[in-house]
Design a protein around this motif. Structure first.
Motif, PDB file in Angstrom:
ATOM      1  N   GLY A  47       0.829  -1.208   0.000  1.00  0.00           N
ATOM      2  CA  GLY A  47       0.000   0.000   0.000  1.00  0.00           C
ATOM      3  C   GLY A  47       0.857   1.249   0.000  1.00  0.00           C
ATOM      4  N   THR A  48       1.867   1.282   0.855  1.00  0.00           N
ATOM      5  CA  THR A  48       2.757   2.442   0.924  1.00  0.00           C
ATOM      6  C   THR A  48       3.480   2.635  -0.406  1.00  0.00           C
ATOM      7  OG1 THR A  48       3.105   1.869   3.221  1.00  0.00           O
ATOM      8  CG2 THR A  48       4.590   3.513   2.274  1.00  0.00           C
ATOM      9  N   THR A  49       3.996   1.542  -0.953  1.00  0.00           N
ATOM     10  CA  THR A  49       4.702   1.612  -2.233  1.00  0.00           C
ATOM     11  C   THR A  49       3.818   2.229  -3.309  1.00  0.00           C
ATOM     12  OG1 THR A  49       6.014  -0.333  -1.708  1.00  0.00           O
ATOM     13  CG2 THR A  49       5.764   0.186  -4.038  1.00  0.00           C
ATOM     14  N   LEU A  50       2.604   1.714  -3.403  1.00  0.00           N
ATOM     15  CA  LEU A  50       1.690   2.185  -4.452  1.00  0.00           C
ATOM     16  C   LEU A  50       1.270   3.625  -4.248  1.00  0.00           C
ATOM     17  CD1 LEU A  50      -0.916  -0.566  -5.394  1.00  0.00           C
ATOM     18  CD2 LEU A  50       0.606   0.741  -6.894  1.00  0.00           C
ATOM     19  N   LEU A  51       0.876   3.919  -2.999  1.00  0.00           N
ATOM     20  CA  LEU A  51       0.381   5.263  -2.700  1.00  0.00           C
ATOM     21  C   LEU A  51       1.479   6.303  -2.954  1.00  0.00           C
ATOM     22  CD1 LEU A  51      -2.283   6.407  -1.681  1.00  0.00           C
ATOM     23  CD2 LEU A  51      -1.260   6.545   0.606  1.00  0.00           C
ATOM     24  N   LEU A  52       2.691   5.984  -2.488  1.00  0.00           N
ATOM     25  CA  LEU A  52       3.807   6.911  -2.663  1.00  0.00           C
ATOM     26  C   LEU A  52       4.067   7.143  -4.162  1.00  0.00           C
ATOM     27  CD1 LEU A  52       5.984   8.598  -1.367  1.00  0.00           C
ATOM     28  CD2 LEU A  52       7.459   6.582  -1.274  1.00  0.00           C
ATOM     29  N   THR A  53       4.056   6.059  -4.933  1.00  0.00           N
ATOM     30  CA  THR A  53       4.304   6.184  -6.371  1.00  0.00           C
ATOM     31  C   THR A  53       3.223   7.025  -7.046  1.00  0.00           C
ATOM     32  OG1 THR A  53       5.264   3.992  -6.346  1.00  0.00           O
ATOM     33  CG2 THR A  53       4.718   4.902  -8.496  1.00  0.00           C
ATOM     34  N   LEU A  54       1.976   6.663  -6.803  1.00  0.00           N
ATOM     35  CA  LEU A  54       0.878   7.361  -7.475  1.00  0.00           C
ATOM     36  C   LEU A  54       0.856   8.844  -7.121  1.00  0.00           C
ATOM     37  CD1 LEU A  54      -2.020   4.752  -7.274  1.00  0.00           C
ATOM     38  CD2 LEU A  54      -0.786   5.529  -9.308  1.00  0.00           C
ATOM     39  N   CYS A  55       0.991   9.141  -5.807  1.00  0.00           N
ATOM     40  CA  CYS A  55       0.948  10.540  -5.380  1.00  0.00           C
ATOM     41  C   CYS A  55       2.104  11.326  -5.988  1.00  0.00           C
ATOM     42  CB  CYS A  55       1.017  10.659  -3.853  1.00  0.00           C
ATOM     43  SG  CYS A  55      -0.465  10.060  -3.062  1.00  0.00           S
ATOM     44  N   SER A  56       3.327  10.765  -5.898  1.00  0.00           N
ATOM     45  CA  SER A  56       4.449  11.589  -6.340  1.00  0.00           C
ATOM     46  C   SER A  56       4.477  11.720  -7.865  1.00  0.00           C
ATOM     47  CB  SER A  56       5.785  11.095  -5.786  1.00  0.00           C
ATOM     48  OG  SER A  56       5.828   9.718  -5.694  1.00  0.00           O
ATOM     49  N   VAL A  57       4.110  10.671  -8.599  1.00  0.00           N
ATOM     50  CA  VAL A  57       4.111  10.817 -10.057  1.00  0.00           C
ATOM     51  C   VAL A  57       3.008  11.804 -10.491  1.00  0.00           C
ATOM     52  CG1 VAL A  57       3.816   9.663 -12.284  1.00  0.00           C
ATOM     53  CG2 VAL A  57       5.168   8.588 -10.507  1.00  0.00           C
TER      54      VAL A  57
END
Lengths: 225, 257
Positions: free
Chosen positions: A27-37
């Motif tokens: 969840g953290t991996t995905l959320l961090l990726t989606l938000c920052s991109v």
């Protein structure tokens, strides 16, 4: 090779039990990726237009920003945001937010160059035609140039996204737990490298789904070709 | 409408340099209202550059450009001494429509949207009205059955006809054609020329850079021969084609026959 398959079948239950634990960190991996991109994308449009601007100061500033974030390691940028900013009076309490800031700034620099290249790859005649019809530069950008560059943007943006998915592994260095960090913890606790099997599968699943979506998008934006 | 007698376009001593290269040397030409003027000449003679300077796709180095009697450019060392309000300048530029050698249709827009996009966004004409005008124009260039297709599905000749309709949709008073048939396969040239002839017949003022000598002979009121950045000879089609005086014009006509 047969030993590997044997190890998997012997430890099958263990592996299955790890999956929910790993997914929680995913969840953290995905959320961090989606938000920052996403944030990076918004900022990058302005950076790209700024860098192409005739206003020398604006162009230089944007170039400098891009030069800095492409020219230094992401890990160092993460450290600067999380450990360095407090010395300048800015303390970021949330590890996630600090990581988000660093990743968004970093990806905005890469994405800006991608966008600039895509815009500049559009035939000069398009801008001339728009101009000859009375369109101002901003209007021509909005109606003619940018819509055409979107299709060319999709593949390199996909690349950037995949890079960020994998680079999120770096946030374990500020003790933010995500998929890679969790994998390492489990490996140490279980004294077995087998946890890599489900972890790698999860990474492939994420990038696979994303590649699929991008391919569909690319097709949709290619209807006119 | 008192000054309808003012020339549509008049240039005085227009010069353009690319570095030390002089592309245009004192080009002074006049296009009267309703006139069809063709510019011929070998490639590199400055024809296209001249045409493109009129609507500011190129910046001239010095000289004057009048549009319907109003001074648009009065430049020296590239600096324009005329300081028109932006709105007024745009209005003058909008009197000129342009058709390019390589069409430059907007590939992400259908034929109809290509023709309506500028009227809707620049002139702020309501969409329904703009579409009505566009359909009429598309019909006029003979492409009614293609309104909803994308440019990539059209032949070069069809694309150029759409480009003509697109320029006409802004209701210009003069049409600038920059070698409109040079990028076309020979069998497609005719359909574009036919549209242009019809346009001339309808009274449109036209300024055409072309290699189509038969078109110039048949349609032009005035033919201009440019050579190495200069106007070498001006005359009626008969004078230019049947009784050329300039040595280079004779050579040029011999070569293309």
């Amino acid at each position: 090779m047969s030993e590997f398959w044997q190890a998997i079948s012997v430890n099958f239950d263990k592996i299955v039990n790890w999956i929910p634990v790993l997914l929680k960190s995913t969840g953290t991996t995905l959320l961090l990726t989606l938000c920052s991109v996403s944030a990076g994308l918004v900022v990058s449009v302005f950076l790209a237009l700024g860098k192409m601007s005739k206003l020398k100061i604006l162009s230089k500033l944007c170039s400098a920003y891009i030069f800095f974030f492409r020219g230094t390691p992401l890990l160092m940028q993460l450290f600067v945001v999380y450990y360095g900013l407090p010395y300048m009076g800015i303390t970021i309490d949330s590890k996630f937010f600090a990581a988000f800031l660093a990743y968004a700034m970093n990806s905005s620099a890469y994405l800006a160059e991608i966008i600039r290249a895509a815009i500049q790859s559009i035939d000069k005649g398009q801008l001339e035609a728009a101009k000859s019809l009375g369109m101002s530069y901003p209007m021509a950008m909005r109606l003619i140039i940018i819509p055409q560059s979107i299709r060319r943007l999709i593949p390199p943006i996909g690349n950037e996204f995949i890079m960020i998915v994998k680079d999120t592994a770096l946030v374990s260095s500020i003790a933010l737990v995500e998929l890679s960090g969790k994998t390492k913890d489990i490996m140490i606790a279980s004294s077995s490298p087998l946890v890599f099997v489900p972890a790698l599968a999860i990474y492939l699943l994420i990038t696979g789904v994303f590649t699929f979506i991008l391919n569909r998008l690319e097709k949709r934006f290619s209807v006119y070709e | 409408m008192e000054n309808t007698k003012a020339p549509m376009i008049q240039t005085v001593n227009v010069c353009k340099n690319f570095g030390s290269l002089e592309v245009l040397k004192n080009v002074s030409l006049t296009v009267e209202q309703g006139e069809v003027v063709c510019i011929i000449g070998p490639s590199g003679s400055g024809k296209s550059t001249y045409l493109r300077s009129l609507n500011h796709l190129e910046k001239i180095t010095s000289g004057k450009i009048y549009i319907e009697g109003t001074l648009l450019d009065d430049r020296e060392h590239g600096v324009n001494k005329v300081k028109l309000p932006k709105e007024e300048k745009n209005q003058l530029l909008l009197k000129m429509g342009m058709v390019f050698q390589r069409f430059h249709l907007f590939p992400h827009k259908t034929v109809l949207d290509n023709v309506t996009i500028a009227p809707i966004n620049v002139k702020k004409i309501p969409k329904s009205q703009a579409e009505q005008i566009a359909r009429d124009l598309i019909k006029r260039v003979g492409l009614s059955e293609k309104v909803d297709v994308y440019p990539s599905k059209l032949s070069g000749g069809q694309q150029q006809r759409v480009a003509i309709a697109r320029a006409l949709a802004m209701q210009p008073e003069i049409m600038l054609f920059d070698e409109p048939t040079s990028a076309l396969d020979p069998e497609l040239v005719g359909e574009v020329l036919a549209v242009m002839k019809q346009l001339a017949k309808d009274g449109m003022t036209m300024f055409v850079v072309t290699h189509e000598m038969s078109f110039a002979r048949e349609v032009a009121d005035k033919v201009v021969f440019m050579y190495e950045g200069e106007v070498a000879e001006i005359g009626t089609p008969t004078e230019i084609f049947d009784n050329p005086k300039h040595e280079k014009l004779k050579q040029f006509l011999n070569k293309i026959d």
